[in-house]
Motif scaffolding. Structure first.
Motif, PDB file in Angstrom:
ATOM      1  N   GLY A 218       0.800  -1.219   0.000  1.00 19.64           N
ATOM      2  CA  GLY A 218       0.000   0.000   0.000  1.00 19.64           C
ATOM      3  C   GLY A 218       0.831   1.266   0.000  1.00 19.64           C
ATOM      4  N   ILE A 238      -5.600  -4.642  -3.118  1.00 14.68           N
ATOM      5  CA  ILE A 238      -4.814  -4.153  -1.985  1.00 14.68           C
ATOM      6  C   ILE A 238      -4.846  -5.208  -0.876  1.00 14.68           C
ATOM      7  CG2 ILE A 238      -4.416  -2.246  -0.415  1.00 14.68           C
ATOM      8  CD1 ILE A 238      -4.334  -1.536  -3.421  1.00 14.68           C
ATOM      9  N   ILE A 243      -2.780  -1.314   6.596  1.00  9.91           N
ATOM     10  CA  ILE A 243      -3.481  -0.145   6.072  1.00  9.91           C
ATOM     11  C   ILE A 243      -4.510   0.342   7.099  1.00  9.91           C
ATOM     12  CG2 ILE A 243      -5.379  -1.364   4.903  1.00  9.91           C
ATOM     13  CD1 ILE A 243      -4.779   0.569   2.495  1.00  9.91           C
ATOM     14  N   TYR A 248      -7.129   3.435   2.352  1.00  5.86           N
ATOM     15  CA  TYR A 248      -7.735   3.133   1.063  1.00  5.86           C
ATOM     16  C   TYR A 248      -8.091   4.411   0.313  1.00  5.86           C
ATOM     17  CZ  TYR A 248      -8.147  -1.863   2.091  1.00  5.86           C
ATOM     18  OH  TYR A 248      -7.882  -3.182   2.362  1.00  5.86           O
ATOM     19  N   ARG A 249      -8.623   5.377   1.040  1.00  2.00           N
ATOM     20  CA  ARG A 249      -8.950   6.659   0.392  1.00  2.00           C
ATOM     21  C   ARG A 249      -7.694   7.325  -0.166  1.00  2.00           C
ATOM     22  NH1 ARG A 249     -10.244  11.339   4.332  1.00  2.00           N
ATOM     23  NH2 ARG A 249      -8.006  10.988   4.579  1.00  2.00           N
ATOM     24  N   LEU A 267     -11.291  -2.083  -8.135  1.00  2.00           N
ATOM     25  CA  LEU A 267     -10.650  -1.919  -6.828  1.00  2.00           C
ATOM     26  C   LEU A 267     -11.093  -3.063  -5.922  1.00  2.00           C
ATOM     27  CD1 LEU A 267      -8.864  -0.058  -5.072  1.00  2.00           C
ATOM     28  CD2 LEU A 267     -10.965   1.077  -4.323  1.00  2.00           C
ATOM     29  N   LEU A 269     -10.492  -4.762  -2.186  1.00  2.98           N
ATOM     30  CA  LEU A 269      -9.967  -4.514  -0.845  1.00  2.98           C
ATOM     31  C   LEU A 269      -9.909  -5.839  -0.103  1.00  2.98           C
ATOM     32  CD1 LEU A 269     -12.071  -1.333   0.044  1.00  2.98           C
ATOM     33  CD2 LEU A 269     -10.037  -1.527  -1.391  1.00  2.98           C
ATOM     34  N   ALA A 274     -12.651  -0.083   6.221  1.00  2.18           N
ATOM     35  CA  ALA A 274     -12.774   1.250   5.636  1.00  2.18           C
ATOM     36  C   ALA A 274     -14.238   1.649   5.540  1.00  2.18           C
ATOM     37  CB  ALA A 274     -12.134   1.283   4.248  1.00  2.18           C
ATOM     38  N   VAL A 279     -13.640   5.893   0.990  1.00  9.56           N
ATOM     39  CA  VAL A 279     -12.870   5.241  -0.077  1.00  9.56           C
ATOM     40  C   VAL A 279     -13.166   5.866  -1.430  1.00  9.56           C
ATOM     41  CG1 VAL A 279     -12.526   3.069  -1.310  1.00  9.56           C
ATOM     42  CG2 VAL A 279     -12.685   3.062   1.172  1.00  9.56           C
TER      43      VAL A 279
END
Length: 458
Positions: A218, A238, A243, A248-249, A267, A269, A274, A279
């Motif tokens: 990350g 990811i 993280i 994530y954002r 994307l 996750l 999150a 995000v």
């Protein structure tokens, strides 16, 4: 078939058929559980590598399979039989490391660069090369060799869970990958911990259209290593254990700054937790974005109807949307989208032509309220494909009436929906049902349409 040392007639017959072989799939063991393209090619009869070595001795300077275009091979360190099958006609090679033979990283470090050098020399017109899943530290050993396959259009290097020495940004930046002037697709397992801003140069891939990254660290700065002016599709998985909720954002913001012209974003996750609203906050920077896939793996991310509405408001020009959080439903069932999501798709996704949603929860109250609102709601006439992986009910007692009401709602909001095309879409994962409640809803839509004569302008 050859059962012994062939005579001249048998060898001539073998060569006749060998000239017609286009695809070869080799498994190290008939009991291995690691498939290649099993949907495309059935599991083949096992031919031991030593057989190919022997046949190559008979063929001499002649290519053993001179018209071979695709080779899928499971390899182990010190396995050189693959080299006997390399020839100028090859267009695609897919190499997998045999998990049944736990060799050391040092052995892989020695074997894989040798393999790539031989591929570059003996299959000079190769267009597609895939290798995985290699130890993360072995990436250091092979990356400097990849540029030797100069005509590649498709390159995939998949890495196992990161351990040991990871690839650093300086080694990646000087690997001469920018000499791959025909490269259009690149998939890479990445775990960069050092500061990429100290790298001596960026990697310019002018023809690259699609980039896929499995990121185990990350590191936001790592994406600044690349210069990809033609990039239109970006896929990021990811898997960073460290993280934080804002990570994530921040990563997505880094993506939007580095790849501002992409039309497609996936994307995934896989770690941490999150807030979906946080995000997706940077998505409004992607003005060309038309296809968005949001997949929740092992991360803790709730997806509610309200959050999907915010997403549609921030990216109003989407034509394709996928939201798949099926693997985490046991943990986030309270934030599952309800029927109101369908209203949001019609009102705020007016340019959507296809939507794939892993879950939808129905209740009599929500359905009645949504049906009442359709009187004033503008239908989405563009949506042709709507697939829902699993439909659940607030009260099992209302299940049948819920499905009937949902079919009416779907028909009112999406009058041009094509049920046959919806059914033809393959499931996104094992969790998605192919003959469940959503199929019942589609059947009811067809029945209602036949009764009312609602046109379908497809």
């Amino acid at each position: 078939a050859l059962y012994s040392i062939p005579d001249a007639h048998q060898w001539a017959r073998f060569c006749y058929y060998a000239d017609r072989v286009r695809v070869l799939v080799h498994y190290d063991s008939p009991n291995t559980n690691v498939p290649f393209d099993d949907d495309k090619f059935p599991r083949p009869t096992l031919i031991l590598p030593s057989v190919w070595f022997y046949l190559k001795q008979l063929s001499g300077d002649r290519a053993l399979l001179p018209a071979l275009r695709e080779l899928q091979w499971m390899t182990s360190p010190f396995d050189t039989e693959l080299f006997d099958l390399l020839c100028p006609s090859l267009q695609r090679i897919c190499v997998r490391l045999n998990p049944m033979h736990p060799h050391t990283n040092a052995e892989w470090d020695a074997h894989l660069p040798l393999l790539i050098r031989n591929v570059a020399a003996l299959a000079p017109e190769l267009r597609q090369f895939e290798v995985g899943a290699i130890p993360s530290n072995t990436l250091r050993a092979i990356v400097p060799e990849l540029h030797k396959m100069r005509h590649l259009r498709h390159l995939a290097v998949d890495v196992k869970c990161s351990s040991g020495r990871d690839m650093d940004s300086q080694a990646l930046s000087v690997a001469e990958l920018d000499t791959l002037e025909d490269l259009q697709y690149f998939r890479l397992g990445l775990a960069i911990e050092d500061d990429p801003r100290a790298a001596p140069s960026t990697i310019t891939l002018r023809t690259l259209h699609s980039l896929a990254v499995v990121d185990s660290r990350g590191n936001q700065e790592a994406y600044g290593l690349s210069n990809t002016p033609s990039l239109r599709s970006f896929d990021a998985t990811i898997r960073s254990r460290n993280i934080d909720p804002n990570g994530y954002r921040d990563l997505l913001f880094a993506f939007t700054q580095q790849f501002p012209d992409i039309a497609s974003l996936t994307l995934t996750l896989d770690e941490g937790g999150a807030d979906l609203i946080r995000v997706i906050e940077p998505l409004h920077h992607l003005h060309a974005l038309r296809t968005l896939s949001f997949i929740v793996g092992e991360a803790y991310v709730g997806v509610s109807s309200a959050e999907v509405r915010v997403l549609l408001e921030r990216v109003p020009h989407l034509s394709s949307l996928t939201i798949d959080f099926s693997s985490t439903m046991t943990r986030i069932s309270n934030s599952m989208p309800w029927t109101g999501l369908l209203l949001h798709l019609a009102q705020f996704g007016s340019e959507l032509t296809e939507v794939f949603l892993s879950n939808l929860k129905l209740s009599a109250y929500e359905l009645d309220r949504a049906l009442a609102q359709t009187v004033l709601a503008q239908p989405n006439t563009q949506l042709v494909v709507l697939v829902i992986g699993r439909v659940t009910h607030g009260s099992p007692l209302d299940a049948q009436s819920d499905l009937a009401k949902c079919a009416v709602l779907v028909l009112r909001l999406f009058p041009n929906l094509d049920p046959e095309r919806c059914r033809a879409c393959p499931p996104k994962s094992y969790y998605w049902e192919t003959a469940g409640a959503w199929n019942t809803i589609l059947t009811e839509v067809e029945r209602l349409r036949s009764m009312t004569g609602t046109p379908m302008d497809v």
